[in-house]
Design a protein around this motif. Sequence first.
Motif, mmCIF file in Angstrom:
data_model
loop_
_atom_site.group_PDB
_atom_site.id
_atom_site.type_symbol
_atom_site.label_atom_id
_atom_site.label_comp_id
_atom_site.label_asym_id
_atom_site.label_seq_id
_atom_site.Cartn_x
_atom_site.Cartn_y
_atom_site.Cartn_z
ATOM 1 N N ILE A 139 -54.785 5.576 -81.764
ATOM 2 C CA ILE A 139 -54.653 6.425 -80.576
ATOM 3 C C ILE A 139 -54.148 7.784 -81.038
ATOM 4 O O ILE A 139 -53.063 7.899 -81.598
ATOM 5 N N ILE A 140 -54.949 8.817 -80.794
ATOM 6 C CA ILE A 140 -54.624 10.160 -81.244
ATOM 7 C C ILE A 140 -53.745 10.879 -80.230
ATOM 8 O O ILE A 140 -52.780 11.542 -80.575
ATOM 9 N N ASP A 141 -54.093 10.796 -78.962
ATOM 10 C CA ASP A 141 -53.204 11.301 -77.921
ATOM 11 C C ASP A 141 -53.406 10.470 -76.663
ATOM 12 O O ASP A 141 -54.429 9.797 -76.512
ATOM 13 N N ALA A 142 -52.418 10.486 -75.789
ATOM 14 C CA ALA A 142 -52.488 9.640 -74.600
ATOM 15 C C ALA A 142 -51.696 10.252 -73.470
ATOM 16 O O ALA A 142 -50.569 10.716 -73.665
ATOM 17 N N GLY A 143 -52.279 10.269 -72.295
ATOM 18 C CA GLY A 143 -51.612 10.643 -71.062
ATOM 19 C C GLY A 143 -52.013 9.637 -70.003
ATOM 20 O O GLY A 143 -52.749 8.684 -70.281
ATOM 21 N N GLN A 144 -51.570 9.838 -68.805
ATOM 22 C CA GLN A 144 -51.868 8.869 -67.753
ATOM 23 C C GLN A 144 -53.364 8.770 -67.481
ATOM 24 O O GLN A 144 -53.876 7.688 -67.202
ATOM 25 N N ASP A 145 -54.074 9.877 -67.566
ATOM 26 C CA ASP A 145 -55.484 9.903 -67.188
ATOM 27 C C ASP A 145 -56.404 10.365 -68.306
ATOM 28 O O ASP A 145 -57.564 10.700 -68.054
ATOM 29 N N ARG A 146 -55.887 10.384 -69.538
ATOM 30 C CA ARG A 146 -56.698 10.868 -70.657
ATOM 31 C C ARG A 146 -56.181 10.246 -71.953
ATOM 32 O O ARG A 146 -54.996 10.373 -72.261
ATOM 33 N N VAL A 147 -57.060 9.579 -72.691
ATOM 34 C CA VAL A 147 -56.676 8.931 -73.945
ATOM 35 C C VAL A 147 -57.748 9.233 -74.982
ATOM 36 O O VAL A 147 -58.943 9.054 -74.725
ATOM 37 N N THR A 148 -57.341 9.694 -76.157
ATOM 38 C CA THR A 148 -58.270 9.917 -77.260
ATOM 39 C C THR A 148 -58.056 8.852 -78.323
ATOM 40 O O THR A 148 -56.937 8.654 -78.791
ATOM 41 N N VAL A 149 -59.126 8.175 -78.681
ATOM 42 C CA VAL A 149 -59.080 7.049 -79.613
ATOM 43 C C VAL A 149 -59.970 7.358 -80.809
ATOM 44 O O VAL A 149 -61.123 7.776 -80.650
ATOM 45 N N MET A 150 -59.431 7.168 -82.005
ATOM 46 C CA MET A 150 -60.232 7.256 -83.228
ATOM 47 C C MET A 150 -60.663 5.847 -83.606
ATOM 48 O O MET A 150 -59.844 4.942 -83.713
ATOM 49 N N LEU A 151 -61.949 5.649 -83.793
ATOM 50 C CA LEU A 151 -62.506 4.347 -84.124
ATOM 51 C C LEU A 151 -63.055 4.356 -85.541
ATOM 52 O O LEU A 151 -63.742 5.307 -85.946
ATOM 53 N N ALA A 152 -62.763 3.319 -86.312
ATOM 54 C CA ALA A 152 -63.240 3.205 -87.694
ATOM 55 C C ALA A 152 -64.382 2.202 -87.756
ATOM 56 O O ALA A 152 -64.300 1.110 -87.195
ATOM 57 N N MET A 153 -65.451 2.604 -88.459
ATOM 58 C CA MET A 153 -66.627 1.745 -88.614
ATOM 59 C C MET A 153 -67.014 1.653 -90.078
ATOM 60 O O MET A 153 -66.945 2.652 -90.800
ATOM 61 N N PRO A 154 -67.384 0.468 -90.554
ATOM 62 C CA PRO A 154 -67.713 0.313 -91.971
ATOM 63 C C PRO A 154 -69.055 0.936 -92.324
ATOM 64 O O PRO A 154 -70.050 0.737 -91.629
ATOM 65 N N VAL A 155 -69.072 1.712 -93.389
ATOM 66 C CA VAL A 155 -70.304 2.264 -93.940
ATOM 67 C C VAL A 155 -70.213 2.118 -95.454
ATOM 68 O O VAL A 155 -69.370 2.748 -96.094
ATOM 69 N N GLU A 156 -71.071 1.283 -96.005
ATOM 70 C CA GLU A 156 -71.023 0.936 -97.422
ATOM 71 C C GLU A 156 -69.612 0.456 -97.784
ATOM 72 O O GLU A 156 -69.088 -0.444 -97.158
ATOM 73 N N SER A 157 -68.953 1.085 -98.755
ATOM 74 C CA SER A 157 -67.652 0.597 -99.219
ATOM 75 C C SER A 157 -66.487 1.346 -98.592
ATOM 76 O O SER A 157 -65.333 1.142 -98.989
ATOM 77 N N VAL A 158 -66.757 2.218 -97.607
ATOM 78 C CA VAL A 158 -65.699 2.983 -96.956
ATOM 79 C C VAL A 158 -65.804 2.811 -95.450
ATOM 80 O O VAL A 158 -66.602 1.996 -94.952
ATOM 81 N N TYR A 159 -64.994 3.560 -94.741
ATOM 82 C CA TYR A 159 -65.050 3.561 -93.276
ATOM 83 C C TYR A 159 -65.263 4.997 -92.801
ATOM 84 O O TYR A 159 -64.692 5.933 -93.359
ATOM 85 N N MET A 160 -66.085 5.141 -91.790
ATOM 86 C CA MET A 160 -66.254 6.428 -91.141
ATOM 87 C C MET A 160 -65.604 6.336 -89.770
ATOM 88 O O MET A 160 -65.733 5.324 -89.076
ATOM 89 N N SER A 161 -64.910 7.394 -89.378
ATOM 90 C CA SER A 161 -64.261 7.376 -88.074
ATOM 91 C C SER A 161 -64.874 8.414 -87.155
ATOM 92 O O SER A 161 -65.391 9.449 -87.591
ATOM 93 N N ALA A 162 -64.818 8.114 -85.872
ATOM 94 C CA ALA A 162 -65.265 9.026 -84.817
ATOM 95 C C ALA A 162 -64.190 9.042 -83.742
ATOM 96 O O ALA A 162 -63.406 8.098 -83.608
ATOM 97 N N ASN A 163 -64.146 10.123 -82.988
ATOM 98 C CA ASN A 163 -63.133 10.293 -81.944
ATOM 99 C C ASN A 163 -63.778 10.268 -80.565
ATOM 100 O O ASN A 163 -64.737 11.013 -80.316
#
Length: 262
Positions: A198-222
């Motif tokens: 969780i990158i930031d959070a308020g009552q009505d707004r939350v930003t989440v960074m998600l990690a996904m596997p790609v080959e031997s590493v992980y790529m994240s998106a927000n």
Amino acid sequence: MSKDQDEKSPYGAGFIAACIVVGAVLICGVVIIFAGGHDATPASAAAQPVTASSAQPTNDPASAPATSGAPAPESSGAGSQGRTSVCGLPAGDQALPSAAPTADGWDVSRRVIVPRSSTFGPGKTDTDGFRHCFAHSPTGAVYAAYNAIAAIADQSKLVPTVKKLMVPGTATDSLLRQVATAEPSGDPSTVQVAGYRIIDAGQDRVTVMLAMPVESVYMSANLTLVWHHGDWRLQPPPPGEPVGAPFSQHRDLGDFVKWSGI
């Protein structure tokens, strides 16, 4: 995906192949189709996670910190239906989920493995498989973010998905025009998100960074979730920008809450 598209992508041929094989649908499908590919930043440049003390709920969605330069939602509809979701799920615990939430089970939705919970959602599934209606809480937003990845995964349904998933406004209208002219890539393998921050959070707004596997590493998106008319909706990117930016590469999940169904 054509050879020309592959060569033009800053990710390179190996990265594109990894996306197809591993099925990192947000990175490979949405980024390249919507925006023609954008550079991924190193993990050190990624936003730092919030602490519980810095993410206390507020009554004003605009007071939550903005992420990645994305504009504030044009019309969040926050509070128009109180704290209860449109399908009757109570808001419940407002603490940040610093440990993996307890899920009732995991389902394959549009080739992505996603969580479900009678407490946090999804409370509804449409006939086309679109899952929605989540609890008005940070944990509900994390559930919504995981399911948003699945919603985007089926590129044959992108137009109706964008209409249902994104906060309405000019940025979503621009995204719909891009989607209408895009050529879907091949279906990915069945995959899932490996973890979240969780990158930031308020009552009505939350930003989440998600990690996904790609080959031997992980790529994240927000993904930024905005409470809109009794449910979490995805904030669209500025016109011309990719969904999920900024992207980062990570060697491991040390900075994430590990949460997956398999």
